[in-house]
Scaffold this active site. Structure first.
Site, PDB file in Angstrom:
ATOM      1  N   HIS A 254      -3.520  -5.483   1.248  1.00  0.00           N
ATOM      2  CA  HIS A 254      -3.260  -5.855   2.299  1.00  0.00           C
ATOM      3  C   HIS A 254      -3.533  -7.297   2.714  1.00  0.00           C
ATOM      4  CE1 HIS A 254      -2.226  -1.738   4.076  1.00  0.00           C
ATOM      5  NE2 HIS A 254      -3.534  -1.343   3.441  1.00  0.00           N
TER       6      HIS A 254
ATOM      7  N   CYS B 118       0.942  -1.198   0.014  1.00  0.00           N
ATOM      8  CA  CYS B 118       0.139  -0.117  -0.085  1.00  0.00           C
ATOM      9  C   CYS B 118       0.807   1.398  -0.169  1.00  0.00           C
ATOM     10  CB  CYS B 118      -0.963   0.015   1.117  1.00  0.00           C
ATOM     11  SG  CYS B 118      -2.449   1.262   0.947  1.00  0.00           S
TER      12      CYS B 118
END
Length: 510
Positions: free
Chosen positions: A445, A335
């Site tokens: 994630h 991310c």
């Protein structure tokens, strides 16, 4: 079974990190095992560890763990308000799992508080329709006397739910009896009366020596101590917030060492937890200002502010060191960490920070832009493209979740994943992440929670260090997480006076 009247029990603490989250999880498991339909609930949570539910709503990771303990699907009503610190005194406010805007403390308390309280009431009413028992978690301490009139997490919510309260006190830091007595002393009488029992947590000593103090504190506050929970270093469960990383002792020594940058605004650091369960692998947290040292791979995790943390890495000299190391060892960004690995982060509207656009590390030929789309909140799936260090992973379906506002466009590099579900690099791109020979990044994630993907990564490191690859035999992480949850529930049940707990709660636990 859904009871005529839902029982609400609230676990509060004498301070942050007293053990509220894990006690709530244990009680969720205990009530669920007795046939009750149980839901966790935290009205307002401040945390950078969050998760995407199946409704594509964002809630704190602690409530996901607690829902898992209760055997129910996580839902946005279990955490109606989530505050994600972004910059000094400013947080992104998430209401019912969706962004409501960035707000400073004054604006939130004076202009948004009524909306937050309305959302909390709506969620509590919704849960009461479907569950027999709601195990509620407070935040910090209920005795912050400067905040009593604006409380949205402790006694005001206990009053709203008409909940009995169990107070958890951490003995590990010392001063446990003073913290218990002080909490009672500072609370208004009507709130004090809600506390039905006390639990002392993280005890390492001889219980016989503690007993005289327990008897005295019961006389002082007029409330029974329900039990003393021993400190158990063997428990491995997701942490509530980044402050707990200071106490978390990762296994730092192994034949393979994976370095993890502890960014100033690190978020979703549970992404790295599965690596600790890999045989031969040690995890070492690296602070800003420290040398990276001798590691076999480096992971740059998520962050709540990619630009500010990238500037911190650049000013410390770590960005240049990472760029150099990327020619020698695998570097993996998740991310915000993925965004930093690119050539540029563009933020013309100051969506991410007040700094504006910045140059990235330039390891991956990727440009990231903020302000083009609304925040991506999605449970996601993808399959590896199968290049570079992940060349053996083609075909596996990977599950993850996305929580990002920036979108990324690739130049002269390959994507990491083909997207089956979710957004990836940008809406309808069909791909996620980027990779070259030794460096890769993703918006997914939880990618290392996928066993084969994780094992292919660690086997690559093993082979590079002259060790035999382990192959895809057994997922120790999944097994040991469930073992830890069951162990936690048993530890709490074995050390609480269950008869006394039933008596003070006026509720049948048998």
């Amino acid at each position: 079974m859904v009871s005529a009247e839902t029982k609400c029990i609230m676990v509060q603490g004498t301070a942050s990190n007293a053990g509220k989250s894990v006690v709530v999880a244990a009680l969720c498991r205990m009530f669920s095992q007795r046939g009750y339909r149980v839901a966790p609930f935290k009205s307002q949570n401040m945390s950078l560890n969050s998760f995407t539910t199946s409704e594509n709503r964002e809630i704190a990771m602690a409530q996901v763990l607690q829902a898992d303990a209760a055997g129910v699907e996580p839902h946005h009503h279990m955490n109606p308000v989530l505050l994600k610190p972004k910059e000094d005194f400013t947080s992104q406010v998430i209401v019912h799992g969706q962004p409501a805007g960035d707000m400073n403390f004054y604006h939130y308390q004076h202009n948004f508080r009524d909306q937050a309280l309305k959302a909390i009431k709506e969620s509590l009413d919704a849960l009461k329709k479907d569950y027999d028992v709601i195990i509620m978690e407070g935040a910090g301490s209920p005795a912050e006397i400067n905040m009593l009139d604006v409380d949205l997490a402790n006694m005001q919510i206990a009053r709203l739910a008409d909940a009995d309260v169990i107070l958890v006190a951490d003995i590990d830091k010392g001063g446990v009896f003073a913290s218990i007595a002080g909490t009672f002393q500072l609370l208004p009488p009507e709130d004090r009366q809600r506390i039905k029992g006390i639990v002392i947590n993280k005890f390492r000593g001889n219980l016989d020596i503690l007993m005289p103090g327990i008897r005295q504190i019961e006389e002082i506050v007029g409330v029974p101590v329900l039990g003393v929970l021993p400190f158990d270093p063997g428990l491995r469960l997701p942490e509530e917030d980044s402050a707990s990383l200071s106490e978390r002792k990762y296994r730092s020594h192994g034949q393979i060492t994976v370095g993890v940058l502890r960014l100033p605004r690190i978020s979703n650091f549970t992404d790295i937890d599965p690596l600790e369960y890999e045989p031969d692998v040690g995890v070492r947290l690296i602070e800003i200002g420290e040398d990276i040292g001798d590691v076999d791979a480096l992971i740059i995790p998520g962050t709540r502010n990619s630009i500010s943390d990238l500037v911190a890495l650049t000013e410390s000299g770590l960005a240049d060191e990472i760029a150099s190391l990327s020619q020698e060892i695998p570097v993996f960004g998740i991310c915000g960490g993925y965004q930093m690995l690119g050539r540029k982060i563009i933020d013309r509207t100051l969506k991410e920070s007040n700094i504006g656009s910045v140059e990235g590390m330039g390891i991956l030929d990727v440009k990231t832009s903020f302000g083009e789309v609304e925040k991506i909140i999605s449970q996601s799936q993808g399959t590896p493209v199968g290049q570079g260090i992940f060349s053996r992973t083609t075909g596996e379906v990977l599950n993850g979740y996305e929580l990002h506002e920036g979108i990324s466009r690739l130049g002269d590099c390959k994507p990491l994943l083909r997207v089956i579900k979710g957004c990836g690099n940008y809406p309808k791109s069909g791909f996620d992440g980027a990779q070259n020979d030794l460096t890769a990044g993703t918006y997914f994630h939880g990618i290392f929670h996928n066993f084969q993907f994780r094992r292919s990564f660690t086997d690559y490191l093993r082979i590079g260090n002259g060790l035999e690859p382990l192959g895809y035999q057994k997922d120790d992480f999944k097994d040991l997480r469930e073992f830890s949850m069951e162990r936690l529930a048993n530890l709490v049940e074995d050390n609480l006076n269950m008869d006394e707990l039933q008596r003070v709660l006026h509720f049948d636990l048998i």
